[in-house]
Scaffold this active site. Structure first.
Site, PDB file in Angstrom:
ATOM      1  CG  ASN A  47      31.488   0.319  58.595  1.00 21.13           C
ATOM      2  OD1 ASN A  47      31.542  -0.706  59.243  1.00 21.13           O
ATOM      3  ND2 ASN A  47      30.695   0.918  58.025  1.00 21.13           N
ATOM      4  CG  HIS A  73      34.767   4.298  46.846  1.00 19.78           C
ATOM      5  ND1 HIS A  73      33.843   4.806  47.737  1.00 19.78           N
ATOM      6  CD2 HIS A  73      34.404   3.064  46.885  1.00 19.78           C
ATOM      7  CE1 HIS A  73      33.159   4.343  48.345  1.00 19.78           C
ATOM      8  NE2 HIS A  73      33.548   3.089  47.894  1.00 19.78           N
ATOM      9  CB  THR A 105      33.518  -5.858  29.937  1.00 20.23           C
ATOM     10  OG1 THR A 105      32.968  -6.825  28.711  1.00 20.23           O
ATOM     11  CG2 THR A 105      34.598  -5.264  29.315  1.00 20.23           C
ATOM     12  CB  CYS A 122      25.445   1.267  53.109  1.00 21.46           C
ATOM     13  SG  CYS A 122      26.708   1.181  51.970  1.00 21.46           S
ATOM     14  N   GLY A 131      33.762  -3.165  47.174  1.00 13.84           N
ATOM     15  CA  GLY A 131      33.800  -3.981  48.437  1.00 13.84           C
ATOM     16  C   GLY A 131      32.642  -5.025  48.613  1.00 13.84           C
ATOM     17  CB  THR A 132      29.090  -4.285  48.288  1.00 18.02           C
ATOM     18  OG1 THR A 132      28.819  -3.025  49.190  1.00 18.02           O
ATOM     19  CG2 THR A 132      27.673  -4.815  48.135  1.00 18.02           C
ATOM     20  CB  SER A 184      36.546  -0.868  48.451  1.00 20.25           C
ATOM     21  OG  SER A 184      35.773   0.226  47.821  1.00 20.25           O
ATOM     22  CD  GLN A 203      35.947   2.454  56.175  1.00 17.04           C
ATOM     23  OE1 GLN A 203      36.681   3.212  56.328  1.00 17.04           O
ATOM     24  NE2 GLN A 203      34.927   2.760  55.573  1.00 17.04           N
TER      25      GLN A 203
END
Length: 395
Positions: A159, A209, A245, A333, A75-76, A207, A187
């Site tokens: 979030n 995860h 890659t 974070c 996401g970042t 994202s 989120q």
């Protein structure tokens, strides 16, 4: 390990455990199907085809086209690619298009990206929030300069407290003033229905995860016809938007998590709402001087954010951890840097409220039995911490 001694994980807004189906899907690409998607041989072609199939599955979750999905490391990176890539391209084409707007409660990856733009000559403005963490459309209108805006970035759901933003209205206002609209949906994905066409957004970040997929992979939805300047150069992968890659096994796992989320969204949402409300009721019932933040119905179903007067949130998280309970004060974070939440500060919290907050975030893998174990432990810890509190509880 019996259930009474099993750790309880209530920090799912930070990251979620892999679902078994996701692990099973990933395994062949870790052990046997290890070709580089850019290679011309059979193993390379198989990896390429798997990535393209995954692209379609991810696109399907948000009502996008396959070619509108750009895979990233998370996401970042998706937020940075959207904000820096679009803004720099627009300004390069027209130097007058240098106004970028975000909300005051965005994730640090968005705020960091716009701060970088500001240092490079962009006019950066922040929209204020309400006490419930909502960005009102009228406040966006007031923030946009008379000569227009290049890009507006406002998250779909917060979030820390979970507020769902009126993104469709915000995007419409942005388009009226000639700007493009980006939303950080990290989120929101997997918790509420998300359709890029209904929201009418130009860019959207995701994202893996956060939805029981692997870490290290995410995606940016880039509306068909839009171009942006890459922030990572090299081999020209991802249609030249993001070189490097491809994280094949991560992408495969992400796609499987999206597929599961899409097929079970309403079932999972109902389950999460019921468990979250059960948690909130018992916390407020058993713990005096407690408050739930963002009590509006317009919030994602997996986050319950509390303030406990006379308690330091970091102490609370530490002691919960000693009992095998994982929780947080807010964004992972920001928490690691031990600084007060900029989200709560923007919402108007006092210092005592800022430092006395706790985020409990659940997933489809949590149970009522776990909540029943947590409540008395949480109550005892808070009672003990309050006996040594530096705050005057009469204020």
């Amino acid at each position: 390990m019996d259930n009474m001694n099993k750790p309880i994980y209530l920090d799912n807004a930070a990251s979620t455990p892999l679902l078994d189906e996701v692990t099973t899907e990933i395994l062949p690409y870790l052990k046997w199907l290890y070709g580089n998607p850019s290679s011309l041989h059979r193993l390379g072609r198989e990896s390429f085809q798997a990535v393209e199939k995954a692209r379609s599955r991810v696109a399907s979750l948000i009502g996008a086209k396959k070619k509108e999905i750009v895979f990233t490391s998370g996401g970042t990176e998706a937020n940075n690619l959207a904000i820096k890539g679009i803004s720099s391209r627009l300004k390069r084409l027209d130097p007058k298009r240098n106004c970028v707007i975000a909300s005051s409660i965005e994730h640090e990856s968005v705020l960091g990206a716009v701060r970088d733009l500001e240092e490079n000559g962009f006019n950066v403005l922040l929209v204020p929030t309400t006490i419930n963490g909502r960005i009102e459309p009228e406040n966006l209108k007031k923030t946009i300069p008379s000569d227009g805006v290049a890009l507006v970035s406002i998250m779909l759901s917060n979030n820390e407290v979970g507020t769902i933003q009126p993104v469709k209205e915000l995007a419409a206002i942005t388009h009226q003033y000639g700007g493009l609209f980006h939303t950080d949906a990290v989120q929101a994905i997997g918790k509420i229905p998300v359709d890029v066409k209904l929201l009418d957004v130009d860019l959207l970040s995701m994202s893996s995860h956060k939805i029981h997929g692997p870490k290290g992979v995410g995606a940016l939805y880039l509306k068909e016809g839009l171009m942006l300047d890459p922030i990572v150069s090299g081999g020209g992968q991802e249609s030249d938007f993001r070189s490097g890659t491809e994280n094949v096994h991560g992408i495969i796992g992400f796609a499987k998590a999206c597929e599961i989320t899409s097929s079970r969204l309403e079932e999972h949402r109902a389950s999460l709402v019921a468990l979250r409300d059960y948690l909130i009721f018992h916390v407020l019932d058993k713990i005096p001087d407690s408050r739930v933040n963002c009590s509006t119905e317009e919030r994602i179903p997996n986050i319950a954010h509390f303030t406990f007067t006379g308690v330091q949130g970091e102490d609370l998280v530490t002691q919960l951890d000693e009992h095998g309970i994982a929780a947080s004060t807010g964004s992972a974070c920001s928490s690691k840097h031990q600084k007060p939440s900029h989200v709560l500060k923007a919402m108007g919290f006092s210092y005592a409220e800022l430092t006395g907050s706790l985020r409990l975030s659940i997933s489809i893998l949590n149970t009522k039995g776990e909540i029943d174990r947590v409540i008395p432990i949480l109550a005892d810890i808070i009672a003990e911490l309050r006996t040594h509190s530096p705050f005057d509880k009469s204020k």
